[in-house]
Design an enzyme around this catalytic site. Structure first.
Site, PDB file in Angstrom:
ATOM      1  N   TYR A   1     -13.970  -2.850  10.650  1.00  0.00           N
ATOM      2  CA  TYR A   1     -12.613  -2.343  10.330  1.00  0.00           C
ATOM      3  C   TYR A   1     -11.716  -2.522  11.591  1.00  0.00           C
ATOM      4  O   TYR A   1     -10.952  -2.849  11.820  1.00  0.00           O
ATOM      5  CB  TYR A   1     -12.623  -0.928   9.940  1.00  0.00           C
TER       6      TYR A   1
ATOM      7  N   GLY B   1       1.748   4.525   3.908  1.00  0.00           N
ATOM      8  CA  GLY B   1       2.793   3.613   3.144  1.00  0.00           C
ATOM      9  C   GLY B   1       3.806   4.189   2.461  1.00  0.00           C
ATOM     10  O   GLY B   1       5.123   4.105   2.250  1.00  0.00           O
TER      11      GLY B   1
ATOM     12  N   GLY C   1       0.935  -1.278  -0.004  1.00  0.00           N
ATOM     13  CA  GLY C   1       0.021  -0.006  -0.008  1.00  0.00           C
ATOM     14  C   GLY C   1       0.853   1.115   0.060  1.00  0.00           C
ATOM     15  O   GLY C   1       0.523   2.160   0.925  1.00  0.00           O
TER      16      GLY C   1
HETATM   17  N1  NAP Z   1      -5.170   7.500   7.778  1.00  0.00           N
HETATM   18  C1  NAP Z   1      -5.557   7.215   8.879  1.00  0.00           C
HETATM   19  O1  NAP Z   1      -6.241   8.025   9.681  1.00  0.00           O
HETATM   20  C2  NAP Z   1      -5.312   5.871   9.570  1.00  0.00           C
HETATM   21  C3  NAP Z   1      -5.501   5.727  10.967  1.00  0.00           C
HETATM   22  C4  NAP Z   1      -5.054   4.534  11.429  1.00  0.00           C
HETATM   23  C5  NAP Z   1      -4.697   3.564  10.884  1.00  0.00           C
HETATM   24  N2  NAP Z   1      -4.513   3.629   9.451  1.00  0.00           N
HETATM   25  C6  NAP Z   1      -3.955   2.445   8.747  1.00  0.00           C
HETATM   26  O2  NAP Z   1      -2.888   2.819   7.759  1.00  0.00           O
HETATM   27  C7  NAP Z   1      -2.716   2.038   6.872  1.00  0.00           C
HETATM   28  C8  NAP Z   1      -2.548   3.199   5.715  1.00  0.00           C
HETATM   29  O3  NAP Z   1      -3.474   4.110   5.588  1.00  0.00           O
HETATM   30  P1  NAP Z   1      -3.780   5.423   4.638  1.00  0.00           P
HETATM   31  O4  NAP Z   1      -4.649   6.265   5.481  1.00  0.00           O
HETATM   32  O5  NAP Z   1      -2.251   5.893   4.484  1.00  0.00           O
HETATM   33  O6  NAP Z   1      -4.181   4.594   3.372  1.00  0.00           O
HETATM   34  P2  NAP Z   1      -4.514   5.238   2.023  1.00  0.00           P
HETATM   35  O7  NAP Z   1      -4.103   6.724   1.731  1.00  0.00           O
HETATM   36  O8  NAP Z   1      -6.146   4.843   1.714  1.00  0.00           O
HETATM   37  O9  NAP Z   1      -3.766   4.268   1.148  1.00  0.00           O
HETATM   38  C9  NAP Z   1      -3.821   3.058   1.093  1.00  0.00           C
HETATM   39  C10 NAP Z   1      -2.607   2.484  -0.025  1.00  0.00           C
HETATM   40  O10 NAP Z   1      -2.977   0.930  -0.160  1.00  0.00           O
HETATM   41  C11 NAP Z   1      -2.973   0.705  -1.489  1.00  0.00           C
HETATM   42  N3  NAP Z   1      -4.393  -0.366  -1.584  1.00  0.00           N
HETATM   43  C12 NAP Z   1      -5.804   0.080  -1.170  1.00  0.00           C
HETATM   44  N4  NAP Z   1      -6.109  -1.293  -1.621  1.00  0.00           N
HETATM   45  C13 NAP Z   1      -5.380  -2.110  -2.066  1.00  0.00           C
HETATM   46  C14 NAP Z   1      -5.526  -3.564  -2.569  1.00  0.00           C
HETATM   47  N5  NAP Z   1      -6.631  -4.262  -2.328  1.00  0.00           N
HETATM   48  N6  NAP Z   1      -4.279  -4.010  -2.830  1.00  0.00           N
HETATM   49  C15 NAP Z   1      -3.231  -3.448  -3.035  1.00  0.00           C
HETATM   50  N7  NAP Z   1      -3.174  -2.235  -2.540  1.00  0.00           N
HETATM   51  C16 NAP Z   1      -4.082  -1.543  -2.267  1.00  0.00           C
HETATM   52  C17 NAP Z   1      -3.590   1.984  -2.143  1.00  0.00           C
HETATM   53  O11 NAP Z   1      -3.000   2.322  -3.498  1.00  0.00           O
HETATM   54  P3  NAP Z   1      -3.709   2.016  -4.730  1.00  0.00           P
HETATM   55  O12 NAP Z   1      -5.354   2.662  -4.633  1.00  0.00           O
HETATM   56  O13 NAP Z   1      -3.125   2.780  -5.696  1.00  0.00           O
HETATM   57  O14 NAP Z   1      -3.782   0.603  -4.943  1.00  0.00           O
HETATM   58  C18 NAP Z   1      -2.695   3.185  -1.263  1.00  0.00           C
HETATM   59  O15 NAP Z   1      -1.572   3.100  -1.742  1.00  0.00           O
HETATM   60  C19 NAP Z   1      -4.080   1.452   6.716  1.00  0.00           C
HETATM   61  O16 NAP Z   1      -3.546   0.094   7.210  1.00  0.00           O
HETATM   62  C20 NAP Z   1      -4.913   2.155   7.599  1.00  0.00           C
HETATM   63  O17 NAP Z   1      -5.899   1.072   8.027  1.00  0.00           O
HETATM   64  C21 NAP Z   1      -4.744   4.822   8.786  1.00  0.00           C
END
Ligand code: NAP
Length: 332
Positions: free
Chosen positions: A217, A79, A73
């Protein structure tokens, strides 16, 4: 009752009261000492994680036994930002996400900025098991020192369980649970063979307690938390570090339903700020929010009674759901 026996009775009563007093004092001292000890441990963990970790610099390639890191990701959000932090520390990268164009752009940017080697694999994590066999073949050709299981999906916005589409439910199971488990299963054997390696799994701070309107989730992130902690016990003696990161809100795409993510603040850091802090904690804490203000949020969340936590989460998620539904209605 004559005066003598009355006096005997009074003496007996005061002895009994003294014993009860002593017992209360003992329990009080025990509880206060326990609280003081817990607070001292929490403070020392905080100091180690966020202050001592910043002293000096480390060669993480040497520490974890290889030049390569895999980040899932990694075309966006936390990521991508974490991958950049690893590149800054000289690690070559394998980026994995769905969109090949986005991955290619990210790979070129990181290569130009940090001069490290960046490979990418365009892949959608879903229920297809054969993908993991192919991935293993590709990854076994490299010395992977660090695996960052970052990929994760969430609801489009907070919703009640029965309102979430079946497709989204499977996506959360296949991405949040299966991808982390299987990626670890692919990479861990070579780490164990070398006797070195680090696995960083991303859970979520807000899901460390029951979170209505994010039930699935939250439950998938609780899996990540327990999986990481158990794995750490199984493999630390083999030289493997397993860390669970539990961020609260971070300004990344996942929070797009929440207007606040567009304007990062101290408590909602940008993905870059979050990753800058989180990467420093690797090797210093096995289970951390990864960002000091999130740890303070975590302390507050921990001491709240469950009814208060749930009532706060419900209020916030009701507001976020209504905002998001209003936006969807306006856009149609
Ligand atoms: N943002 C927050 O507030 C927050 C808080 C707590 C925990 N987290 C955790 O932190 C992590 C990253 O979150 P984020 O907010 O940075 O997420 P994000 O901005 O939505 O990015 C998600 C990444 O995962 C890729 N992705 C999504 N579905 C996929 C799939 N089925 N197969 C392969 N790649 C996939 C997306 O790329 P493409 O769409 O190009 O594939 C993107 O690179 C997650 O595990 C999330 O649960 C986030």
């Amino acid at each position: 009752m004559n005066a003598d026996s009355f006096q005997v009775f009074i003496n007996y009563l005061s002895d009994e009261l003294k014993s009860i007093n002593d017992a209360f004092a003992f329990v009080g001292i025990y509880l206060i000492s326990r609280k003081l000890l817990t607070s001292a441990l929490v403070l020392s963990d905080f100091t180690k994680t966020y202050i001592i970790s910043r002293v000096g610099s480390r060669d993480i390639a040497k520490l974890y036994g290889g030049k390569w890191a895999v980040v899932t990701g990694s075309s966006d959000g936390i990521g991508k930002a974490y991958a950049e932090q690893l590149a800054l520390r000289g690690m070559n990268l394998v980026l994995i996400s769905r969109d090949a164009n986005k991955l290619q752009n990210t790979a070129i940017q990181i290569n130009e900025r940090f001069g490290v080697q960046v490979d990418f694999i365009a892949l959608t994590f879903d229920g297809d098991e054969t993908k993991y066999t192919e991935l293993k073949e590709e990854l076994d050709s490299k010395d992977i020192a660090i695996l960052v299981n970052n990929v994760g999906v969430m609801y489009d916005y907070p919703q009640y369980f029965l309102d979430v589409s079946v497709e989204k439910l499977w996506q959360m199971v296949n991405v949040n649970i299966a991808a982390t488990t299987m990626m670890t299963h692919i990479v861990l054997p070579q780490m164990v063979e070398r006797g070195k390696g680090a696995i960083v799994n991303i859970a979520a701070g807000s899901c460390s307690r029951p979170t209505p309107q994010l039930a699935v989730y939250a439950a998938t992130k609780a899996y990540i938390d327990l999986f990481s902690r158990s794995l750490q016990y199984e493999y630390s003696s083999r030289g493997i570090t397993v860390q669970c990161l539990m961020p609260f809100y971070v300004g990344a795409r996942m929070q797009r339903f929440n207007r606040a993510w567009r304007s990062p603040s101290s408590f909602i850091p940008s993905a870059e700020r979050y990753a800058r802090h989180a990467v420093q904690t690797l090797g210093y804490s096995q289970r951390t929010n990864g960002y000091w203000l999130h740890t303070i949020q975590g302390w507050i969340a921990h001491i709240l009674p469950e009814w208060l936590w749930v009532s706060g989460a419900n209020r916030l998620n009701n507001a976020l759901r209504r905002q998001a539904q209003e936006r969807v209605r306006r856009n149609h």
